[in-house]
Design an enzyme around this catalytic site. Structure first.
Site, PDB file in Angstrom:
ATOM      1  N   LEU A  64      46.122  39.442  57.957  1.00 12.62           N
ATOM      2  CA  LEU A  64      46.489  38.871  56.683  1.00 12.62           C
ATOM      3  C   LEU A  64      48.042  38.389  56.564  1.00 12.62           C
ATOM      4  O   LEU A  64      48.220  37.614  55.747  1.00 12.62           O
ATOM      5  CB  LEU A  64      46.184  39.655  55.484  1.00 12.62           C
ATOM      6  CG  LEU A  64      44.909  40.193  55.232  1.00 12.62           C
ATOM      7  CD1 LEU A  64      44.422  41.136  54.182  1.00 12.62           C
ATOM      8  CD2 LEU A  64      43.663  39.020  55.582  1.00 12.62           C
ATOM      9  N   TYR A 114      54.044  24.280  56.389  1.00 17.04           N
ATOM     10  CA  TYR A 114      53.016  25.455  56.227  1.00 17.04           C
ATOM     11  C   TYR A 114      51.810  25.201  56.786  1.00 17.04           C
ATOM     12  O   TYR A 114      51.248  26.119  57.423  1.00 17.04           O
ATOM     13  CB  TYR A 114      53.070  25.875  54.705  1.00 17.04           C
ATOM     14  CG  TYR A 114      52.112  27.066  54.294  1.00 17.04           C
ATOM     15  CD1 TYR A 114      52.238  28.079  54.842  1.00 17.04           C
ATOM     16  CD2 TYR A 114      51.008  26.595  53.750  1.00 17.04           C
ATOM     17  CE1 TYR A 114      51.349  29.246  54.499  1.00 17.04           C
ATOM     18  CE2 TYR A 114      50.065  27.610  53.174  1.00 17.04           C
ATOM     19  CZ  TYR A 114      50.271  28.983  53.770  1.00 17.04           C
ATOM     20  OH  TYR A 114      49.532  29.935  53.422  1.00 17.04           O
ATOM     21  N   LYS A 118      49.933  27.319  59.952  1.00 16.11           N
ATOM     22  CA  LYS A 118      48.634  27.810  59.615  1.00 16.11           C
ATOM     23  C   LYS A 118      47.478  27.315  60.990  1.00 16.11           C
ATOM     24  O   LYS A 118      46.915  28.105  61.356  1.00 16.11           O
ATOM     25  CB  LYS A 118      48.174  27.597  58.141  1.00 16.11           C
ATOM     26  CG  LYS A 118      48.777  28.539  57.317  1.00 16.11           C
ATOM     27  CD  LYS A 118      48.296  30.152  57.541  1.00 16.11           C
ATOM     28  CE  LYS A 118      48.906  30.972  56.551  1.00 16.11           C
ATOM     29  NZ  LYS A 118      48.493  32.298  56.777  1.00 16.11           N
ATOM     30  N   ASN A 143      43.574  28.459  46.744  1.00 18.99           N
ATOM     31  CA  ASN A 143      44.343  29.103  45.890  1.00 18.99           C
ATOM     32  C   ASN A 143      43.695  30.496  45.311  1.00 18.99           C
ATOM     33  O   ASN A 143      42.615  30.556  44.536  1.00 18.99           O
ATOM     34  CB  ASN A 143      44.753  28.424  44.446  1.00 18.99           C
ATOM     35  CG  ASN A 143      45.486  27.143  44.860  1.00 18.99           C
ATOM     36  OD1 ASN A 143      46.629  27.257  45.040  1.00 18.99           O
ATOM     37  ND2 ASN A 143      44.802  25.923  44.944  1.00 18.99           N
ATOM     38  N   PRO A 292      37.775  62.505   2.142  1.00 22.67           N
ATOM     39  CA  PRO A 292      36.883  63.326   1.736  1.00 22.67           C
ATOM     40  C   PRO A 292      36.336  63.199   0.561  1.00 22.67           C
ATOM     41  O   PRO A 292      37.052  62.750  -0.387  1.00 22.67           O
ATOM     42  CB  PRO A 292      37.755  64.956   1.696  1.00 22.67           C
ATOM     43  CG  PRO A 292      38.557  64.620   2.749  1.00 22.67           C
ATOM     44  CD  PRO A 292      38.997  63.040   2.713  1.00 22.67           C
ATOM     45  N   VAL A 294      34.655  60.550  -0.691  1.00 22.13           N
ATOM     46  CA  VAL A 294      34.879  59.201  -1.074  1.00 22.13           C
ATOM     47  C   VAL A 294      33.622  58.342  -0.384  1.00 22.13           C
ATOM     48  O   VAL A 294      32.975  58.816   0.547  1.00 22.13           O
ATOM     49  CB  VAL A 294      35.990  58.489  -0.228  1.00 22.13           C
ATOM     50  CG1 VAL A 294      36.015  56.984  -0.262  1.00 22.13           C
ATOM     51  CG2 VAL A 294      37.592  58.745  -1.169  1.00 22.13           C
TER      52      VAL A 294
END
Length: 390
Positions: A64, A114, A118, A143, A292, A294
């Protein structure tokens, strides 16, 4: 199985190694792989002499390592071609016929520096396969996007996520430009299939079978909507696979001091009611705190339905059909969690029977609309005082 990963500290390498370690350590199960894995990491920080040792021992090689945006153009060939050549020479010198996977790029079809570097690496690998009979897998990745990608290096998506999350400007020269993208987890899953001897092939090349296509305008609009969703208390449509993956990527770029955000708490003497988030087609979620003794509620709905889940404290939820005197009670407690459905046509309330605050997670099938509240006051118990808000 001994696995060599060059470029192990890069975007794809880091994600791949993390999942290989999960499988090795028994934290993840894979249908095609056993946990009997030994991982050799090789990156820019690794002593170069170790590459020969790893090349001698490896049963599979993920190559990689590569240069995307070097300071000097000569770095393209030095890394993308020459490192590949050295790796293959070491494998051949050690009579190691382990399968080799090469990370290439769709740019290899172009005549830029590039792409040329490659393509040179690809040609070395194909020639190596013809010469030695070793199995090779060459991936021309589109991508890639996902967690741990680097802004201003790996992809435009990484740059957009970083800048938008950090309140920095972005530049989009042509919003109509369409990108072909692969999510890093999908790429890793494909590489694991390659490790198991089942890569997805199309002619001479291997491919990630799950890809997405979106324009720059669509991507940036989605990212800005993710940012705005906090204030709007909305959730993206995660049923769309690309949206779900893009949202996960965006969240991974939040600054460490920006994970939390405030909500508006509507509080009074009875407790509080806080909306957590809302969706366009799945209603809204809220947190209700009752003091409490309620009682809250005492209303009914024509169409709205709700679900109550008491997560702390104890109380009772009461129901009465609006045309009947019969009352049904459900006693609820955070010690025994269960969801109680609130159907339309029943006036209902919830009372805290304990001595501490009672916390209830509430879901409503419709987001609150003050112009169409579909909420009608009616006491569950005839002698009960008026309580209108939940």
């Amino acid at each position: 199985m001994k696995v060599l990963v060059t470029g192990s500290g890069g975007f794809l390498g880091k994600n791949l190694c993390a999942q290989l370690e999960n499988i090795r350590d028994g934290k993840a199960r894979h249908p095609l792989l056993s946990p009997d894995l030994e991982l050799f990491r090789f990156d820019v920080e690794t002593p170069p002499r170790l590459l020969e040792e790893y090349a001698r021992k490896a049963d599979f090689v993920f190559h990689l390592a590569g240069a995307n945006r070097p300071k000097e153009e000569s770095e393209f060939m030095r890394v993308n071609r020459d490192l590949t050549s050295r790796l293959l020479d070491l494998l051949e010198a050690n009579s190691n016929r382990a399968p080799v996977m090469l990370s290439s790029s769709t740019q290899a079809a172009l005549d830029n520096p590039y792409g040329l570097s490659k393509r040179a690496g690809e040609e070395l690998l194909f020639d190596y396969a013809r010469r030695t009979g070793s199995a090779v897998c060459v991936y021309r990745f589109p991508n890639l996007f996902g967690k741990w990608s680097r802004p201003n290096y790996n992809s435009a998506v990484a740059t957009f996520c970083h800048n938008i999350a950090a309140d920095l400007p972005i530049t989009v020269s042509d919003p109509s430009v369409c990108l072909t993208l692969a999510y890093v987890d999908d790429a890793v899953e494909e590489l694991l299939r390659a490790l198991a001897g089942r890569p997805t092939r199309e002619g001479d090349y291997c491919v990630v079978p799950v890809v997405h296509r979106a324009t720059l305008g669509e991507i940036t609009a989605a990212l800005y909507s993710f940012k705005a969703s906090r204030e709007a208390k909305t959730i993206p449509d995660l049923s769309d696979p690309f949206t779900a993956k893009l949202y996960a990527t965006y969240l991974s770029f939040l600054p460490a001091d920006g994970f939390a955000y405030p909500l508006k708490m509507n509080a009074d003497a009875r407790g509080s009611f806080t909306e957590m988030f809302r969706t366009a087609d799945r209603g809204q979620f809220s947190i209700n705190v009752s003091k409490p003794r309620v009682i809250k509620g005492n209303h009914w709905h024509h169409t709205k339905s709700e679900k109550f889940l008491v997560v702390s404290g104890s109380g009772v939820i009461r129901f009465r059909p609006i045309d009947s005197d019969e009352i049904t009670e459900y006693f609820v407690s955070g010690d025994e969690m269960r969801v109680v459905d609130i159907p339309p046509g029943y006036t209902h309330n919830i009372e805290n029977l304990g001595d501490a605050d009672m916390v209830t997670v509430m879901w409503c099938s419709e987001c609150f609309d003050p112009d169409r509240p579909d909420t009608y006051f009616l006491p569950v118990q005839p002698d009960q005082p008026k309580e209108t808000a939940k």
